[in-house]
Design a protein around this motif. Structure first.
Motif, short mmCIF file in Angstrom:
data_model
loop_
_atom_site.label_atom_id
_atom_site.label_comp_id
_atom_site.label_asym_id
_atom_site.label_seq_id
_atom_site.Cartn_x
_atom_site.Cartn_y
_atom_site.Cartn_z
N LEU A 234 0.80 -1.22 0.00
CA LEU A 234 0.00 0.00 0.00
C LEU A 234 0.84 1.27 0.00
N ASP A 235 2.15 1.15 -0.15
CA ASP A 235 3.01 2.34 -0.10
C ASP A 235 2.63 3.37 -1.16
N GLY B 246 1.12 6.25 0.71
CA GLY B 246 2.30 7.05 0.99
C GLY B 246 3.30 6.19 1.75
N ALA B 247 4.52 6.12 1.25
CA ALA B 247 5.50 5.18 1.80
C ALA B 247 5.82 5.45 3.26
N ASP B 248 5.75 6.70 3.70
CA ASP B 248 6.10 7.04 5.08
C ASP B 248 4.90 7.04 6.02
N SER B 249 3.73 6.69 5.52
CA SER B 249 2.52 6.72 6.35
C SER B 249 2.46 5.50 7.27
N ARG B 250 1.74 5.67 8.38
CA ARG B 250 1.57 4.59 9.35
C ARG B 250 0.09 4.43 9.68
N PRO B 251 -0.37 3.19 9.94
CA PRO B 251 -1.80 2.99 10.24
C PRO B 251 -2.18 3.59 11.59
N ALA B 252 -3.39 4.15 11.65
CA ALA B 252 -3.94 4.68 12.89
C ALA B 252 -5.37 4.19 13.03
N THR B 253 -5.65 3.45 14.10
CA THR B 253 -6.96 2.84 14.26
C THR B 253 -8.00 3.87 14.67
N GLY B 254 -9.25 3.63 14.27
CA GLY B 254 -10.36 4.46 14.70
C GLY B 254 -10.81 4.07 16.10
N LEU B 255 -11.69 4.87 16.69
CA LEU B 255 -12.12 4.63 18.07
C LEU B 255 -12.78 3.27 18.23
N SER B 256 -13.57 2.86 17.25
CA SER B 256 -14.33 1.63 17.41
C SER B 256 -13.47 0.38 17.26
#
Length: 297
Positions: free
Chosen positions: A190-191, A195-205
């Protein structure tokens, strides 16, 4: 001298005992009400049954309520009541208003001015800043009636959480409710899209995740989809555009919910304006990576 010393010691002991007898324990400080946070109100966000927050017979008699992973949708004719999702981002449309019912300590009930000709929207903001959105929409011109139902729904939610009666969803084996969406976004496949420098961030749920320009959510679909299908990642998928977003989704029969379908949706945002063919190519590439790794019901 000895008898005098003995008498003096006895007198001192008696005085000490008397003083102890008259000493009272200091009163414990009185504790005031505890501000209600979203986690204290709802518990594990990933398993909240949002339909348990809505007293349908009292708020909308005759409506049919359907839970998803992040919301509850109750429908009666042209009217829809939506409870959820949880959010933590700021919303410039939210304004204070005089909610007529009781509110727990630390909680604020606000209104949203967004789309207020066809919907009445409320926000229940907890002491930790997280909020639960709630809306009532229909095709009438009677905003006062919609807002009366919305306030009744707010009262139902607050009554359930203060009584500690929030229900829980139970996800059967191979349900997408058990999938950790950020784990599927954390891949070099998925780079280009994210975006190659992006990191996953979970939602509240816990059922959604964002990585750069790519968003991924898992839920239960509430509407039949008549869009033409294509095959992506070995699954039947449907693609659409909405403004700056290109979205692609796939479904499977919902384990334990006859007649319902679970939905996995990927969206890619075009930061330069309206979604285009390149945006949708990224969405298809993300789907080709993610969809094969979802369990089959």
């Amino acid at each position: 001298m000895y008898p005098r010393l003995k008498a003096l010691a006895v007198a001192m002991l008696c005085a000490l005992l008397a003083a102890c007898a008259n000493t009272q324990a200091a009163p414990e400080p009185s504790s005031g009400p505890t501000p209600l946070t979203s986690s204290a109100a709802l518990g594990d966000f990933a398993t909240v049954d949002y339909c348990s927050l809505l007293d349908v017979p009292a708020v909308a008699p005759g409506a049919v309520a359907s839970p998803t992973f992040e919301t509850c949708q109750a429908r009666l004719g042209a009217r829809t009541i939506l409870v959820g999702p949880l959010a933590f981002d700021s919303d410039p449309n939210i304004r204070p208003y005089a909610y007529p019912g009781p509110v727990p300590d630390g909680v604020a009930v606000q209104q949203s001015m967004f789309n207020d000709r066809t919907a009445c929207t409320r926000a229940i903001t907890f002491a930790d800043g997280n909020r639960l959105d709630l809306s009532v929409s229909d095709t009438s011109d009677d905003q006062a009636a919609r807002c009366g139902v919305a306030d009744a729904a707010v009262g139902s939610v607050l009554g359930v959480v203060t009584a500690n009666k929030v229900g829980r969803l139970k996800f059967p084996e191979r349900s997408w409710g058990l999938v950790a969406p950020c784990a599927l976004l954390d891949t070099h496949d998925l780079d280009d899209a994210a975006g190659a420098d992006s990191r996953p961030a979970t939602g509240l749920s816990g059922h959604s995740c964002i990585r750069g320009k790519v968003s991924f959510k898992l839920t239960v679909e509430t509407d039949e989809d008549a869009r033409p299908a294509e095959t992506v990642g070995g699954r039947e998928a449907r693609l659409r555009t909405a403004g700056a977003f290109c979205l692609i989704d796939t479904t499977q029969p919902a384990p334990g919910l006859p007649g319902r379908r679970e939905l996995a949706e990927i969206s890619v945002v075009e930061t330069a304006g309206t979604a285009n063919d390149a945006t949708c190519a990224h969405a298809r590439a993300a789907a080709a990576s993610i969809f094969p790794r979802l369990p089959h019901a």
